[in-house]
Design a protein around this motif. Sequence first.
Motif, PDB file in Angstrom:
ATOM      1  N   ALA A  62       0.837  -1.203   0.000  1.00 27.83           N
ATOM      2  CA  ALA A  62       0.000   0.000   0.000  1.00 27.83           C
ATOM      3  C   ALA A  62       0.876   1.259   0.000  1.00 27.83           C
ATOM      4  CB  ALA A  62      -0.914   0.003   1.220  1.00 27.83           C
ATOM      5  N   VAL A  63       0.415   2.282  -0.702  1.00 26.32           N
ATOM      6  CA  VAL A  63       1.111   3.572  -0.709  1.00 26.32           C
ATOM      7  C   VAL A  63       0.702   4.346   0.538  1.00 26.32           C
ATOM      8  CG1 VAL A  63       1.513   5.702  -1.976  1.00 26.32           C
ATOM      9  CG2 VAL A  63       1.089   3.584  -3.228  1.00 26.32           C
ATOM     10  N   THR A  64       1.683   4.772   1.299  1.00 25.56           N
ATOM     11  CA  THR A  64       1.390   5.526   2.523  1.00 25.56           C
ATOM     12  C   THR A  64       1.728   7.000   2.419  1.00 25.56           C
ATOM     13  OG1 THR A  64       3.566   4.994   3.473  1.00 25.56           O
ATOM     14  CG2 THR A  64       1.746   3.475   3.952  1.00 25.56           C
ATOM     15  N   ASP A  65       2.460   7.385   1.367  1.00 28.68           N
ATOM     16  CA  ASP A  65       2.834   8.795   1.220  1.00 28.68           C
ATOM     17  C   ASP A  65       3.191   9.082  -0.226  1.00 28.68           C
ATOM     18  OD1 ASP A  65       3.319  11.418   1.993  1.00 28.68           O
ATOM     19  OD2 ASP A  65       5.414  11.014   2.545  1.00 28.68           O
ATOM     20  N   MET A  66       2.718  10.261  -0.722  1.00 28.19           N
ATOM     21  CA  MET A  66       3.075  10.761  -2.046  1.00 28.19           C
ATOM     22  C   MET A  66       3.424  12.234  -1.899  1.00 28.19           C
ATOM     23  SD  MET A  66       0.163   9.209  -4.603  1.00 28.19           S
ATOM     24  CE  MET A  66       0.096   7.486  -5.074  1.00 28.19           C
ATOM     25  N   PRO A  67       4.625  12.558  -1.474  1.00 32.64           N
ATOM     26  CA  PRO A  67       4.946  13.944  -1.132  1.00 32.64           C
ATOM     27  C   PRO A  67       4.862  14.923  -2.297  1.00 32.64           C
ATOM     28  CG  PRO A  67       6.914  12.563  -1.101  1.00 32.64           C
ATOM     29  CD  PRO A  67       5.752  11.650  -1.207  1.00 32.64           C
ATOM     30  N   ALA A  68       4.979  14.444  -3.543  1.00 32.32           N
ATOM     31  CA  ALA A  68       4.923  15.358  -4.676  1.00 32.32           C
ATOM     32  C   ALA A  68       3.497  15.612  -5.163  1.00 32.32           C
ATOM     33  CB  ALA A  68       5.771  14.803  -5.831  1.00 32.32           C
ATOM     34  N   GLU A  69       2.504  14.943  -4.560  1.00 35.62           N
ATOM     35  CA  GLU A  69       1.109  15.118  -4.942  1.00 35.62           C
ATOM     36  C   GLU A  69       0.410  16.098  -3.994  1.00 35.62           C
ATOM     37  OE1 GLU A  69      -0.550  13.595  -7.655  1.00 35.62           O
ATOM     38  OE2 GLU A  69       1.566  13.253  -8.163  1.00 35.62           O
TER      39      GLU A  69
END
Length: 439
Positions: A100-107
């Motif tokens: 699972a993705v827990t972080d997308m700092p560029a979004e």
Amino acid sequence: MLSRQDNETLVRVGTDTPMGSLFRLFWIPFFFSKDIIADGQPKRVTLLGEDLVAFRDSQGRVGLMANACAHRGAPMMYGRNEDCGLRCVYHGWKYDVTGAVTDMPAEPAKSRRKDKVRITAYPCRERNGMVWAYMGPETADLPPLPNVEWNLVPTGNVVVSMRVQECNWLQALEGEIDSAHAPILHSRIDSKGAINEWLATRDLRPTFECIRQDFGMSIAAKRQLGDERLYWRVNQFMMPFYSLVPPQSKFPDLSGHAWVPMDDNHTLCIFFSYHPSEPLPARTRDLFEEGHNGRETGHPSKNAFVKRDATVPYADYWTKFTRENGYQFDYQSQVDTWFSGLPGLWVQDGACQSGIRPIFDRTKEHLGSSDTGIVMTRRLLLEAVSAYRDQGIKPNGVGNPDTFMVRAVSLTLPETTSWVDYGRPHMTAKLGADFGYAL
């Protein structure tokens, strides 16, 4: 011999291949627990043709995920292992052990995109120092870990090693279920050494009897000892890639391999030696780790390995004995001492299994009566592949973990005694129980 089509069926293990699909039904041992460190550097792994990375998160959980980031395919082998996840260094996407993705700092901060994206990841379990992965399709209801005895006995009773071998898994497996080669390939010409004193050397023309079992195949080699006695060595093949080797009087331990397919051309050879009811002597452990007089034993010694860059799959487990250097064959030692001229037991096996090419053209074989076990094991595998592919029938061991409670046996019996009847109770493993017969 195998037809070209059947050989291709058995050795190709990638996604959507018949053999690869069968392997994915089983839990697969693939790494030592001690080598995957919490918040440490990820380990690049290849299993069943898939490019993966393994890591241990801050809470001690092991993850196994695709090497390619789900965003734009950057390599996760460079990922930052931090704060309970592996973070891609390209744009900072971070994944937990479930994928699972827990972080997308560029979004954007309010974006819900991370709830819709996952990276390919496989469940992992640990038991007695070994990490297992399940790469099958039915992850909602995972099968139980297999009850293989070597992974259940106390740690003092067992030694486990790993190395990469440069051939397909079947060539490696067949080398160990073939009992005819051992007293020849591993012998000396100077009449010294334990192999030359082995009962099997009294009869180099064994006859074979093979029996299908719930777990796979029992391959019994019968040798004449004289005095109306027979020496039976019963090697075992257990689905999907295990081989078990009997003990000897001078080497009273059980051994075998998990021949784990990395891809079509490379095998992760997990070798185990154990005593079912006693700790292994310190001398035995030293021999496995140090080798013997500069030669290799059944386990790769600490001096056998050549460390590769961390971005190479299984970087710590490649050895200096390769096809390119002829496995360090020494002609003079062949003239003077060793039948093979090759420097130790596992090297002798590896050279014969891998020395021509990673996938040998099995249409060029000329098999004999001593290859009965190999022929029947191939047939068993092809039938198992067909049953699952065409009818959805899974092998017994997928759902029943005790299917794997099996031992190989070496029996000295009167000519009138059936090895099947006498050996049946001794071929069933019982945790903590000794062999139950005289070696």
